[in-house]
Design an enzyme around this catalytic site. Structure first.
Site, PDB file in Angstrom:
ATOM      1  N   LEU A  78      18.952   8.244  12.837  1.00  0.00           N
ATOM      2  CA  LEU A  78      18.149   8.174  14.055  1.00  0.00           C
ATOM      3  C   LEU A  78      16.919   9.054  13.842  1.00  0.00           C
ATOM      4  O   LEU A  78      17.043  10.190  13.391  1.00  0.00           O
ATOM      5  CB  LEU A  78      18.997   8.697  15.218  1.00  0.00           C
ATOM      6  CG  LEU A  78      18.508   8.391  16.622  1.00  0.00           C
ATOM      7  CD1 LEU A  78      18.437   6.882  16.857  1.00  0.00           C
ATOM      8  CD2 LEU A  78      19.452   9.036  17.642  1.00  0.00           C
TER       9      LEU A  78
ATOM     10  N   ASN B 296      12.235  -1.937  13.583  1.00  0.00           N
ATOM     11  CA  ASN B 296      13.614  -1.928  13.073  1.00  0.00           C
ATOM     12  C   ASN B 296      14.201  -3.325  13.232  1.00  0.00           C
ATOM     13  O   ASN B 296      13.730  -4.114  14.045  1.00  0.00           O
ATOM     14  CB  ASN B 296      14.437  -0.926  13.889  1.00  0.00           C
ATOM     15  CG  ASN B 296      15.856  -0.787  13.382  1.00  0.00           C
ATOM     16  OD1 ASN B 296      16.105  -0.782  12.171  1.00  0.00           O
ATOM     17  ND2 ASN B 296      16.814  -0.683  14.293  1.00  0.00           N
TER      18      ASN B 296
ATOM     19  N   HIS C   7      18.011  -5.148  13.935  1.00  0.00           N
ATOM     20  CA  HIS C   7      19.387  -4.844  14.343  1.00  0.00           C
ATOM     21  C   HIS C   7      20.178  -6.152  14.405  1.00  0.00           C
ATOM     22  O   HIS C   7      19.688  -7.146  14.950  1.00  0.00           O
ATOM     23  CB  HIS C   7      19.386  -4.136  15.702  1.00  0.00           C
ATOM     24  CG  HIS C   7      20.743  -3.673  16.079  1.00  0.00           C
ATOM     25  ND1 HIS C   7      21.323  -2.544  15.535  1.00  0.00           N
ATOM     26  CD2 HIS C   7      21.677  -4.217  16.893  1.00  0.00           C
ATOM     27  CE1 HIS C   7      22.542  -2.413  16.017  1.00  0.00           C
ATOM     28  NE2 HIS C   7      22.784  -3.415  16.841  1.00  0.00           N
TER      29      HIS C   7
HETATM   30  C1  GRF Z   1      21.204  -5.091   8.289  1.00  0.00           C
HETATM   31  O1  GRF Z   1      22.243  -5.874   8.803  1.00  0.00           O
HETATM   32  C2  GRF Z   1      20.310  -4.577   9.391  1.00  0.00           C
HETATM   33  O2  GRF Z   1      20.265  -5.427  10.494  1.00  0.00           O
HETATM   34  C3  GRF Z   1      20.968  -3.285   9.793  1.00  0.00           C
HETATM   35  O3  GRF Z   1      21.459  -2.741   8.590  1.00  0.00           O
HETATM   36  C4  GRF Z   1      21.733  -3.799   7.672  1.00  0.00           C
HETATM   37  C5  GRF Z   1      21.036  -3.437   6.384  1.00  0.00           C
HETATM   38  O4  GRF Z   1      21.377  -4.312   5.344  1.00  0.00           O
HETATM   39  N1  GRF Z   1      20.034  -2.428  10.481  1.00  0.00           N
HETATM   40  P1  GRF Z   1      20.588  -4.243   3.958  1.00  0.00           P
HETATM   41  O5  GRF Z   1      20.745  -2.830   3.424  1.00  0.00           O
HETATM   42  O6  GRF Z   1      19.163  -4.586   4.200  1.00  0.00           O
HETATM   43  O7  GRF Z   1      21.267  -5.242   3.083  1.00  0.00           O
END
Ligand code: GRF
Length: 187
Positions: free
Chosen positions: A89, A104, A106
């Protein structure tokens, strides 16, 4: 032409998707910042000649680590700061300094299922749809203004594994696309 700095902690599949989509669209990835020495994204960065900064949070106050991140951002001066699976965070001073410039992704349809384990919780929840959210980062956890949401019907996936794959497909398609659109508007 726009420029970005990307922060990642994990396997880095979204980072890889950015490295494949941004340069062909004329945008630059100035550097990668990771908080984990063994983040998969670091190898990808090295393979592709992208500067790679490791900022350790280990046994030091968060403010000190964030000061290092702020210094890197001041030096790089990116148009956009992209969080791609960065598992920390960011505190208010950093967010305020880069207001409306940090985004970001999510893996849920926010405001549903913020925080961790969001794909599994979405999959098991009562809603008919699940999906992803791309949003500006504010001082809360997964709370900033939404830029884009993409979803699919849960009836199209029969297992959690299939749901996870579908989520990552959406991420890899729409996160770079959204960054390209935002950079087009900024630069
Ligand atoms: C993804 O699912 C993203 O939405 C979340 O963390 C994950 C990261 O995956 N915030 P990666 O490291 O990009 O494969």
């Amino acid at each position: 032409m726009g420029s970005t700095v990307i922060l990642a902690s994990g396997r880095g599949s979204n980072f890889t998707a950015m490295t494949e989509a941004l340069p062909p669209a004329g945008h630059r990835i100035l550097s990668l910042i990771t908080d984990r020495k063994n983040a998969g994204a670091r190898q990808t960065a090295r393979d592709r000649g992208i500067r790679d900064h490791h900022v350790s949070y280990y046994q030091r106050p968060r403010e000190e680590a964030e000061q290092e991140i702020l210094t890197i951002l001041e030096q790089e001066e990116p148009d956009l700061v992209i969080l791609a699976g960065f598992m920390r965070l960011l505190s208010p001073p950093l967010v305020r300094t880069w207001k409306k410039k940090i985004i970001n992704i999510h893996p849920s349809l926010l405001p549903l299922y913020p925080g961790t384990d969001s794909i599994a919780r979405s999959f098991r929840g009562p809603e008919k749809e699940m999906g992803i959210t791309i949003h500006y980062v504010d001082e809360g956890m997964d709370t900033g203004p939404v830029i884009r949401q993409e979803s699919f019907s849960k009836s199209e996936v029969t297992s959690l594994k299939a749901a996870e794959e579908r989520i990552h497909q959406l991420e890899h398609r729409w996160y770079p696309q959204t960054v390209i659109e935002l950079l087009g508007g900024i630069s």
